[in-house]
Design a protein around this motif. Sequence first.
Motif, PDB file in Angstrom:
ATOM      1  N   GLY A 129       1.070  -1.236  -0.179  1.00 24.53           N
ATOM      2  CA  GLY A 129       0.018  -0.129   0.129  1.00 24.53           C
ATOM      3  C   GLY A 129       0.956   1.270   0.434  1.00 24.53           C
ATOM      4  N   PRO A 130       0.637   2.199   0.677  1.00 26.08           N
ATOM      5  CA  PRO A 130       1.350   3.712   1.044  1.00 26.08           C
ATOM      6  C   PRO A 130       2.661   3.374   1.668  1.00 26.08           C
ATOM      7  CG  PRO A 130      -0.413   3.570   2.438  1.00 26.08           C
ATOM      8  CD  PRO A 130      -0.925   2.078   1.989  1.00 26.08           C
ATOM      9  N   SER A 131       2.679   2.157   2.026  1.00 20.87           N
ATOM     10  CA  SER A 131       3.802   2.400   3.229  1.00 20.87           C
ATOM     11  C   SER A 131       5.377   1.189   3.121  1.00 20.87           C
ATOM     12  CB  SER A 131       3.077   1.679   5.467  1.00 20.87           C
ATOM     13  OG  SER A 131       1.998   2.302   5.019  1.00 20.87           O
ATOM     14  N   ALA A 132       6.233   2.453   3.445  1.00 25.00           N
ATOM     15  CA  ALA A 132       7.577   1.246   2.668  1.00 25.00           C
ATOM     16  C   ALA A 132       7.323   0.676   4.271  1.00 25.00           C
ATOM     17  CB  ALA A 132       8.401   2.557   3.170  1.00 25.00           C
ATOM     18  N   ARG A 133       8.219  -0.497   3.790  1.00 28.04           N
ATOM     19  CA  ARG A 133       8.289  -1.893   4.994  1.00 28.04           C
ATOM     20  C   ARG A 133       9.334  -2.581   4.997  1.00 28.04           C
ATOM     21  NH1 ARG A 133       3.195  -3.465   6.237  1.00 28.04           N
ATOM     22  NH2 ARG A 133       1.534  -2.062   6.159  1.00 28.04           N
ATOM     23  N   GLY A 134      10.361  -2.254   3.758  1.00 31.55           N
ATOM     24  CA  GLY A 134      11.816  -3.103   3.736  1.00 31.55           C
ATOM     25  C   GLY A 134      12.094  -2.540   2.764  1.00 31.55           C
TER      26      GLY A 134
END
Length: 209
Positions: A129-134
Amino acid sequence: CRSVSQVPVAEGKSVQQTVELLARRLEALGADKQGTFGVDCETYHTAAALGTQGQTGKLMYVMHNSEYPLSCFALFENGPCLVADANFDTLMVKLKGFFQNAKANKIESRGTRYQYCDFLVKLGTVTMGPSARGISVEVEYCPCVIANDCWNLLMEFMQSFMGSHTPGIPSVFGSKHDSAYSPGDTMVQYMELFNKIRKQQQVPVAGIR
């Protein structure tokens, strides 16, 4: 052959700042930017009507890689990797009675490609989605397609800019022995990395709900 791994976010830094830190290390070695790349993964699960009562449905991952723009990859965990042409996405729409798209689980990695001598490095920001996760790091030693012949060289190069975060030998290498490395092996590594990042996020996401 290629290694795909996750690099943890540096202490006190954001995902983007850590990616920039790795990029500066590569550029200090003499690596040149060679465009961008993208890998995406959508999750499908078997329709509930088809599952045997009490049996968990299987997950299938449909993936794309900008390095192979005419191909689509379909993978099962611990199972085969099907390589098809790009029209496979259209087929999945027609099979919606059998496989349902878990749209909230779409995950992708996008970033910059770097060339250094015979090595190709891709630094990616993994997002859901809109979030940077790694952060993903893919390193390829271009002249060699036999994994066992070049792993030590690949690892030595990765240590030059990844330091203590240099990964161990990928699990897909173990099954290759002296056979040629294939694009499907890269996609298996990305699938494993994406699933690892999803699982890392499950606890905080559950807490928010």
